[in-house]
Motif scaffolding. Structure first.
Motif, PDB file in Angstrom:
ATOM      1  N   THR A  55      -9.521  -7.729  -3.809  1.00 17.97           N
ATOM      2  CA  THR A  55      -8.975  -8.270  -5.094  1.00 17.97           C
ATOM      3  C   THR A  55      -9.623  -7.764  -6.531  1.00 17.97           C
ATOM      4  O   THR A  55      -9.044  -7.372  -7.205  1.00 17.97           O
ATOM      5  N   GLU A  56     -11.055  -7.300  -6.311  1.00 14.97           N
ATOM      6  CA  GLU A  56     -11.945  -6.681  -7.262  1.00 14.97           C
ATOM      7  C   GLU A  56     -11.192  -5.170  -7.481  1.00 14.97           C
ATOM      8  O   GLU A  56     -10.743  -4.968  -8.720  1.00 14.97           O
ATOM      9  N   ARG A  57     -11.152  -4.632  -6.568  1.00 15.56           N
ATOM     10  CA  ARG A  57     -10.925  -3.047  -6.656  1.00 15.56           C
ATOM     11  C   ARG A  57      -9.292  -3.017  -6.919  1.00 15.56           C
ATOM     12  O   ARG A  57      -8.751  -1.813  -7.480  1.00 15.56           O
ATOM     13  N   GLY A  58      -8.421  -3.957  -6.556  1.00 12.17           N
ATOM     14  CA  GLY A  58      -7.096  -3.879  -6.383  1.00 12.17           C
ATOM     15  C   GLY A  58      -6.576  -4.416  -7.542  1.00 12.17           C
ATOM     16  O   GLY A  58      -5.384  -4.170  -7.957  1.00 12.17           O
ATOM     17  N   ARG A  59      -7.076  -5.196  -8.226  1.00  6.35           N
ATOM     18  CA  ARG A  59      -6.753  -5.809  -9.621  1.00  6.35           C
ATOM     19  C   ARG A  59      -6.003  -4.847 -10.662  1.00  6.35           C
ATOM     20  O   ARG A  59      -4.915  -4.969 -11.162  1.00  6.35           O
ATOM     21  N   PRO A  60      -6.831  -3.753 -10.829  1.00  7.04           N
ATOM     22  CA  PRO A  60      -6.050  -2.718 -11.777  1.00  7.04           C
ATOM     23  C   PRO A  60      -5.087  -2.211 -11.406  1.00  7.04           C
ATOM     24  O   PRO A  60      -4.050  -1.352 -12.188  1.00  7.04           O
ATOM     25  N   HIS A  61      -4.494  -2.163 -10.024  1.00  8.92           N
ATOM     26  CA  HIS A  61      -3.323  -1.479  -9.445  1.00  8.92           C
ATOM     27  C   HIS A  61      -2.324  -2.493  -8.967  1.00  8.92           C
ATOM     28  O   HIS A  61      -1.419  -2.297  -8.386  1.00  8.92           O
ATOM     29  N   GLY A  62      -2.461  -3.822  -9.483  1.00 13.66           N
ATOM     30  CA  GLY A  62      -1.645  -4.711  -9.367  1.00 13.66           C
ATOM     31  C   GLY A  62      -1.388  -5.100  -7.706  1.00 13.66           C
ATOM     32  O   GLY A  62      -0.372  -5.450  -7.105  1.00 13.66           O
ATOM     33  N   LEU A  63      -2.631  -5.104  -7.299  1.00 13.56           N
ATOM     34  CA  LEU A  63      -2.738  -5.609  -5.657  1.00 13.56           C
ATOM     35  C   LEU A  63      -2.699  -6.901  -5.346  1.00 13.56           C
ATOM     36  O   LEU A  63      -3.552  -7.496  -5.861  1.00 13.56           O
ATOM     37  N   SER A 194     -20.440  -5.501   7.846  1.00 11.97           N
ATOM     38  CA  SER A 194     -19.350  -5.979   7.111  1.00 11.97           C
ATOM     39  C   SER A 194     -19.305  -5.072   5.765  1.00 11.97           C
ATOM     40  O   SER A 194     -17.979  -4.906   5.333  1.00 11.97           O
ATOM     41  N   ALA A 195     -20.379  -4.867   5.088  1.00  9.76           N
ATOM     42  CA  ALA A 195     -20.178  -4.117   3.650  1.00  9.76           C
ATOM     43  C   ALA A 195     -19.568  -2.824   3.974  1.00  9.76           C
ATOM     44  O   ALA A 195     -18.648  -2.395   3.137  1.00  9.76           O
ATOM     45  N   ASP A 196     -19.807  -2.030   5.221  1.00  5.50           N
ATOM     46  CA  ASP A 196     -19.339  -0.830   4.942  1.00  5.50           C
ATOM     47  C   ASP A 196     -17.929  -1.084   5.532  1.00  5.50           C
ATOM     48  O   ASP A 196     -17.027  -0.250   5.064  1.00  5.50           O
ATOM     49  N   ILE A 197     -17.575  -1.839   6.364  1.00  5.36           N
ATOM     50  CA  ILE A 197     -16.198  -2.152   6.689  1.00  5.36           C
ATOM     51  C   ILE A 197     -15.293  -2.414   5.707  1.00  5.36           C
ATOM     52  O   ILE A 197     -14.093  -2.236   5.703  1.00  5.36           O
ATOM     53  N   ASN A 198     -15.826  -3.385   4.839  1.00  5.66           N
ATOM     54  CA  ASN A 198     -14.926  -3.826   3.857  1.00  5.66           C
ATOM     55  C   ASN A 198     -14.739  -2.621   2.708  1.00  5.66           C
ATOM     56  O   ASN A 198     -13.583  -2.558   2.352  1.00  5.66           O
ATOM     57  N   ALA A 199     -15.553  -1.808   2.531  1.00  6.30           N
ATOM     58  CA  ALA A 199     -15.510  -0.647   1.939  1.00  6.30           C
ATOM     59  C   ALA A 199     -14.471   0.143   2.184  1.00  6.30           C
ATOM     60  O   ALA A 199     -13.470   0.721   1.690  1.00  6.30           O
ATOM     61  N   LEU A 200     -14.458   0.511   3.740  1.00  6.53           N
ATOM     62  CA  LEU A 200     -13.547   1.691   4.155  1.00  6.53           C
ATOM     63  C   LEU A 200     -12.192   1.065   4.356  1.00  6.53           C
ATOM     64  O   LEU A 200     -11.157   1.728   3.914  1.00  6.53           O
ATOM     65  N   THR A 201     -12.077  -0.190   4.416  1.00  8.56           N
ATOM     66  CA  THR A 201     -10.901  -0.740   4.683  1.00  8.56           C
ATOM     67  C   THR A 201      -9.954  -1.136   3.108  1.00  8.56           C
ATOM     68  O   THR A 201      -8.961  -0.682   3.381  1.00  8.56           O
ATOM     69  N   THR A 202     -11.038  -1.279   2.271  1.00  7.18           N
ATOM     70  CA  THR A 202     -10.512  -1.258   0.900  1.00  7.18           C
ATOM     71  C   THR A 202     -10.038   0.249   0.410  1.00  7.18           C
ATOM     72  O   THR A 202      -8.801   0.366  -0.130  1.00  7.18           O
ATOM     73  N   ASP A 203     -10.583   1.218   0.704  1.00  7.83           N
ATOM     74  CA  ASP A 203     -10.315   2.670   0.370  1.00  7.83           C
ATOM     75  C   ASP A 203      -8.937   2.954   1.170  1.00  7.83           C
ATOM     76  O   ASP A 203      -8.171   3.531   0.422  1.00  7.83           O
ATOM     77  N   PHE A 204      -9.055   2.422   2.338  1.00  4.45           N
ATOM     78  CA  PHE A 204      -7.901   2.641   3.093  1.00  4.45           C
ATOM     79  C   PHE A 204      -6.446   2.140   2.464  1.00  4.45           C
ATOM     80  O   PHE A 204      -5.376   2.763   2.423  1.00  4.45           O
ATOM     81  N   THR A 205      -6.789   0.752   2.223  1.00  6.71           N
ATOM     82  CA  THR A 205      -5.559   0.065   1.679  1.00  6.71           C
ATOM     83  C   THR A 205      -4.959   0.550   0.288  1.00  6.71           C
ATOM     84  O   THR A 205      -3.948   0.982   0.394  1.00  6.71           O
ATOM     85  N   LEU A 206      -5.810   1.102  -0.370  1.00  8.24           N
ATOM     86  CA  LEU A 206      -5.461   1.626  -1.753  1.00  8.24           C
ATOM     87  C   LEU A 206      -4.828   2.877  -1.429  1.00  8.24           C
ATOM     88  O   LEU A 206      -3.990   3.252  -2.310  1.00  8.24           O
ATOM     89  N   THR A 207      -5.738   3.648  -0.757  1.00 13.23           N
ATOM     90  CA  THR A 207      -4.907   5.057  -0.560  1.00 13.23           C
ATOM     91  C   THR A 207      -3.521   4.770   0.231  1.00 13.23           C
ATOM     92  O   THR A 207      -2.575   5.475   0.050  1.00 13.23           O
ATOM     93  N   ALA A 208      -3.250   3.907   1.350  1.00 16.03           N
ATOM     94  CA  ALA A 208      -2.043   3.777   1.959  1.00 16.03           C
ATOM     95  C   ALA A 208      -1.038   3.338   0.929  1.00 16.03           C
ATOM     96  O   ALA A 208       0.162   3.565   0.986  1.00 16.03           O
TER      97      ALA A 208
END
Length: 229
Positions: A55-63, A194-208
């Motif tokens: 939510t935090e990282r995706g907000r500027p991108h309309g996620l 969990s922190a590493d997995i959350n960061a990786l998953t968010t990176d992947f999601t925004l890239t995809a």
């Protein structure tokens, strides 16, 4: 005591973004192989940290970030209740946000639902976090999607690491840049990373979704999980 009352229909949590939606992350929690109890609340709570980071990282991108509350906490054999609920949720998201691509993010039981429903026309990417991927589940429908799998090497549950490795090796034929990361010694719950997995998953999601570009290792099925910087 962690089983919620069974809803009559599967439910999407409210979207976690204001304004126009350009992409969606749909979180699919874990559960049981068989159960007709309601959704497993502790499994939903386990995805809160990831939902917050998306939510935090995706907000500027309309996620828009949604979590799906299933009718049942079990897959239930041929009924495949978790996958049925996921596909209906994807149809509803397509109605609410026409043209918005979706990344499915499934944990354990939810991982299987994510991969089963990857052929939905809205799906751009699939993430499995300690996913349950029994031998024989199909992979050809993953063509054209981006795929990420994260698993602990010491996961000996029904959703074990050996099965996700076998699945990844088969899936790589149709998804050459599939990425599968391993947590050495990690069990099914992966709490310590969990922190590493959350960061990786968010990176992947925004890239995809085309919102960001992250330097993800691709093409390897046994890459070590990177440490969050």
């Amino acid at each position: 005591m962690f089983r919620a009352q069974r809803p009559r229909t599967a439910q999407l949590t409210p979207r976690e973004v204001d304004g126009p939606v350009s992409g969606v992350a749909l979180l699919l929690p874990g559960g049981f192989v068989r159960s007709h109890f309601g959704p497993l609340r502790i499994a939903e709570l386990g995805l809160q940290g990831l939902a917050a980071e998306l939510t935090e990282r995706g907000r500027p991108h309309g996620l828009a970030v949604h979590l799906l509350r299933y009718r049942y906490s079990g897959w239930n054999g041929a009924d495949a209740d978790t996958a049925v609920d996921t596909r209906r949720a994807l149809d509803e998201l397509a109605r609410r946000h026409p043209g918005a691509p979706v990344v499915l993010i499934g944990n354990s039981l939810g991982g299987r639902a994510a991969f089963w429903c990857a052929d939905h026309p809205s799906v751009a990417g699939v993430v499995g976090i300690a996913p349950w991927l029994p031998s024989g589940d199909r992979v050809d429908h993953l063509a054209g999607r981006r795929v990420l799998i994260v698993h602990g090497t010491a996961d000996h549950s029904a959703a074990n690491a050996a099965q996700s490795l076998e699945y990844a090796l088969r899936a790589r034929r149709v998804v050459p840049d599939l990425a599968r990361y391993e947590v050495p010694g990690g069990n099914h719950y992966l709490v310590r990373r969990s922190a590493d997995i959350n960061a990786l998953t968010t990176d992947f999601t925004l890239t995809a979704l085309g919102a960001e570009t992250a330097p993800l290792a691709t093409g390897a099925v046994c890459a070590p999980l990177p440490v969050r910087s």
